[in-house]
Design a protein around this motif. Structure first.
Motif, PDB file in Angstrom:
ATOM      1  N   HIS A   1      35.536   5.780  25.403  1.00  0.00           N
ATOM      2  CA  HIS A   1      35.819   7.217  25.285  1.00  0.00           C
ATOM      3  C   HIS A   1      36.560   7.765  26.512  1.00  0.00           C
ATOM      4  CE1 HIS A   1      33.393   7.569  21.610  1.00  0.00           C
ATOM      5  NE2 HIS A   1      32.632   6.649  22.168  1.00  0.00           N
TER       6      HIS A   1
ATOM      7  N   CYS B   1      34.183  12.251  33.662  1.00  0.00           N
ATOM      8  CA  CYS B   1      33.377  11.348  34.489  1.00  0.00           C
ATOM      9  C   CYS B   1      31.901  11.650  34.278  1.00  0.00           C
ATOM     10  CB  CYS B   1      33.738  11.520  35.969  1.00  0.00           C
ATOM     11  SG  CYS B   1      32.884  10.365  37.077  1.00  0.00           S
ATOM     12  N   ILE B   2      31.087  10.605  34.229  1.00  0.00           N
ATOM     13  CA  ILE B   2      29.647  10.798  34.117  1.00  0.00           C
ATOM     14  C   ILE B   2      28.973  10.054  35.263  1.00  0.00           C
ATOM     15  CG2 ILE B   2      29.171   8.798  32.602  1.00  0.00           C
ATOM     16  CD1 ILE B   2      27.269  10.810  31.059  1.00  0.00           C
TER      17      ILE B   2
ATOM     18  N   CYS C   1      31.336   4.279  27.786  1.00  0.00           N
ATOM     19  CA  CYS C   1      32.243   5.222  28.439  1.00  0.00           C
ATOM     20  C   CYS C   1      33.684   4.737  28.387  1.00  0.00           C
ATOM     21  CB  CYS C   1      31.803   5.455  29.878  1.00  0.00           C
ATOM     22  SG  CYS C   1      30.263   6.398  30.018  1.00  0.00           S
TER      23      CYS C   1
ATOM     24  N   ILE D   1      36.002   7.722  29.749  1.00  0.00           N
ATOM     25  CA  ILE D   1      35.161   8.445  30.706  1.00  0.00           C
ATOM     26  C   ILE D   1      34.904   7.536  31.900  1.00  0.00           C
ATOM     27  CG2 ILE D   1      32.924   9.543  31.082  1.00  0.00           C
ATOM     28  CD1 ILE D   1      32.782   9.973  28.017  1.00  0.00           C
TER      29      ILE D   1
ATOM     30  N   TYR E   1      30.678  14.410  24.694  1.00  0.00           N
ATOM     31  CA  TYR E   1      30.948  14.668  26.108  1.00  0.00           C
ATOM     32  C   TYR E   1      32.457  14.754  26.345  1.00  0.00           C
ATOM     33  CZ  TYR E   1      30.017  13.825  31.159  1.00  0.00           C
ATOM     34  OH  TYR E   1      29.921  13.904  32.521  1.00  0.00           O
TER      35      TYR E   1
ATOM     36  N   ASP F   1      27.337   6.107  21.759  1.00  0.00           N
ATOM     37  CA  ASP F   1      28.735   6.461  21.513  1.00  0.00           C
ATOM     38  C   ASP F   1      28.870   7.902  21.044  1.00  0.00           C
ATOM     39  OD1 ASP F   1      30.997   4.339  21.699  1.00  0.00           O
ATOM     40  OD2 ASP F   1      29.264   3.203  20.998  1.00  0.00           O
TER      41      ASP F   1
ATOM     42  N   CYS G   1      26.233   1.225  29.193  1.00  0.00           N
ATOM     43  CA  CYS G   1      26.768   2.563  29.482  1.00  0.00           C
ATOM     44  C   CYS G   1      28.256   2.501  29.807  1.00  0.00           C
ATOM     45  CB  CYS G   1      26.026   3.187  30.657  1.00  0.00           C
ATOM     46  SG  CYS G   1      24.294   3.521  30.360  1.00  0.00           S
TER      47      CYS G   1
ATOM     48  N   VAL H   1      32.847   6.321  35.259  1.00  0.00           N
ATOM     49  CA  VAL H   1      31.416   6.221  35.557  1.00  0.00           C
ATOM     50  C   VAL H   1      31.223   6.140  37.065  1.00  0.00           C
ATOM     51  CG1 VAL H   1      29.348   4.780  35.355  1.00  0.00           C
ATOM     52  CG2 VAL H   1      30.862   5.073  33.372  1.00  0.00           C
TER      53      VAL H   1
ATOM     54  N   ALA I   1      28.834  10.088  24.085  1.00  0.00           N
ATOM     55  CA  ALA I   1      30.081   9.974  24.836  1.00  0.00           C
ATOM     56  C   ALA I   1      31.218  10.709  24.132  1.00  0.00           C
ATOM     57  CB  ALA I   1      30.437   8.502  25.037  1.00  0.00           C
TER      58      ALA I   1
END
Length: 484
Positions: free
Chosen positions: A121, A84-85, A118, A123, A77, A71, A114, A125, A74
């Motif tokens: 946060h 986006c990751i 994400c 984000i 990030y 976390d 994961c 994936v 993230a």
């Protein structure tokens, strides 16, 4: 969920979304230069199991994965504005080659962790099959252990990959955190089509995989890498796949330590960068589909190993960052989505990297320096001249044994005969031998010590590459432009 609308990626309300982020390499698909071992991941795992025992080796790798992305990562990030990751994963987390019909639940547990992080946060994936059964390309990061892409030569390998994606599609169907599926990273299929363009089997596999995935999950985007390491789309059919984003990779040779020419920001160099990018996206431009630059980014100099020390490293890195800014400015012109390589490592490319004073780097640092001197890992090579006295005569003799008409016969033809030799001799054979040398450094380590080594990759114990991160933040804010 995200979807494709014309040449754009849009959200559920139809708002255009430009994906910006990084690849989480070295994590669910490990790579030698990212965490410091040599050779291939499956060899590294087996060598540590031989030294530590299977249970302690598994404990170490599990803890390394745990600390590598949390976390805290993230949150950092997302604080840069990245949305986006890209998560590369190795098929071995799901498939045991000796029992290939039973998928391992451990792989889904790793991905789920994961995705849940994400989600907390905001984000997206992108799930990326970075190492497929048999190896979808000829390099170390497909984890085959050889220099052939056997994925294209055995239908069983291709079947296993399709079956894996069917299970992943069923698992994540309807999950809005998933930006989409990246079915194969950097495929390199040597099979020519009727026009002589490489990639005939790749195109057929994509068509098959798309139908299989869509039968289960009709909604998620597919991120489709071009052939020959995501740089060649000439064999692709004129009709693009539906709800698909086409992906290229845009590494510039000027951003690497072994480059014959470093980036100076000249008009000629800028034109060369643009021409290289436009060649790779010609397919997307011509068919009006979205572009995703799945990987790019320079390799940075290290003051500890750089001749001239900190001042020289700073000078080199200023050029590398200028190169990065110019690339981002080119992408910004037409709203290209991108995923820089990479988020975390031991100091070559990462946005954050393991502290040189950490327990892990104190242990493996001398070994990493030896690898650099021997030119073992392509991404980690600083200067190959130190081994020239050994390899130059050997390669010359090798070339003399081969009829010159066939020096460039072997695919990928962008690699010279010299490059083909060093890949097999150094990056496959020598690297495997050196792997046992690294494994010995772990002998006798207790679980507390293994935990400390793994914890070296926790964000709180890492350093930030501030110049790189500031550039990424400015790009997100729309503050990147072409330098004069």
């Amino acid at each position: 969920m995200l979807r494709v609308s014309g040449s754009d990626i849009v959200d559920a309300e139809g708002n255009k979304i430009i994906l910006k982020g990084a690849g989480l390499g070295g994590f669910l698909n490990m790579e030698n230069f990212i965490t410091g071992y040599s050779g291939h991941e499956f060899e590294h795992r087996a060598q540590l199991a031989e030294v530590l025992g299977k249970e302690d080796a598994q404990f170490y790798f599990d803890r390394l994965i745990h600390h590598f992305f949390t976390d805290e990562d993230a949150a950092f990030y997302a604080s840069l504005g990245l949305n986006c990751i890209r998560i590369p994963f190795n098929y071995r987390h799901f498939i045991n080659d000796l029992q290939p019909d039973v998928l391992k639940p451990e792989g889904f547990a790793l991905l789920d962790r994961c995705v849940e992080i994400c989600a907390r946060h905001n984000i997206y994936v992108a799930l990326d099959l970075h190492a497929a059964p048999g190896g979808q390309n000829q390099d170390w990061h497909s984890d085959s252990g050889i220099s052939r892409a056997m994925f294209w030569e055995f239908k069983d390998h291709q079947d296993r990959a399709v079956a894996l994606w069917e299970k992943i599609a069923a698992h994540y169907k309807g999950n809005p955190v998933i930006a989409g599926y990246n079915p194969l990273n950097e495929p390199a299929d040597p099979t020519p089509d009727a026009q002589g363009h490489h990639g005939a089997r790749l195109v057929a596999w994509y068509a098959r995989a798309e139908q299989a995935i869509r039968a289960i999950d009709p909604d998620h985007i597919l991120f489709i890498d071009g052939n020959t390491y995501a740089m060649d789309f000439r064999a692709f059919p004129d009709k693009p796949l539906p709800n698909a984003v086409y992906a290229m990779h845009d590494y510039s040779p000027m951003g690497f330590p072994t480059a014959t020419q470093q980036y100076e920001g000249t008009a000629e160099q800028k034109a060369k960068l643009r021409a290289s990018f436009e060649r790779k996206v010609q397919f997307m431009r011509g068919h009006g589909v979205p572009i995703w630059n799945g990987e790019f980014g320079p390799v940075y100099a290290d003051a500890r190993t750089m001749a001239g020390g900190a001042a020289a490293a700073d000078e080199v890195n200023a050029k590398r960052l200028a190169l990065l800014r110019e690339q981002l400015a080119i992408y910004a012109e037409t709203g290209v989505s991108w995923s820089i390589w990479l988020y975390k490592d031991i100091g070559y490319q990462g946005m954050v990297y393991a502290d040189p004073a950490s327990a892990y780097m104190r242990l493996v640092g001398p070994f990493v320096a030896k690898k650099e001197r021997l030119g073992v890992d392509f991404w980690g090579i600083v200067d190959k001249s130190g081994v020239g006295s050994v390899y130059d005569p050997f390669v010359k003799a090798f070339k003399d044994m081969v009829d010159p008409r066939f020096h460039d016969k072997k695919y990928p033809k962008i690699w010279t005969l010299e490059r083909q030799v060093e890949r097999v001799v150094r990056e496959c054979l020598l690297s495997e031998y050196l792997g046992w040398e690294l494994a010995e450094l772990f002998r006798g380590k207790t679980r507390d010590q293994l935990e400390e080594l793994a914890e070296s990759f926790a964000l709180r114990n890492c350093k930030q590459r501030e110049g790189l991160n500031e550039i990424l933040r400015k790009d997100v804010l729309g503050q990147i432009s072409h330098a004069s």
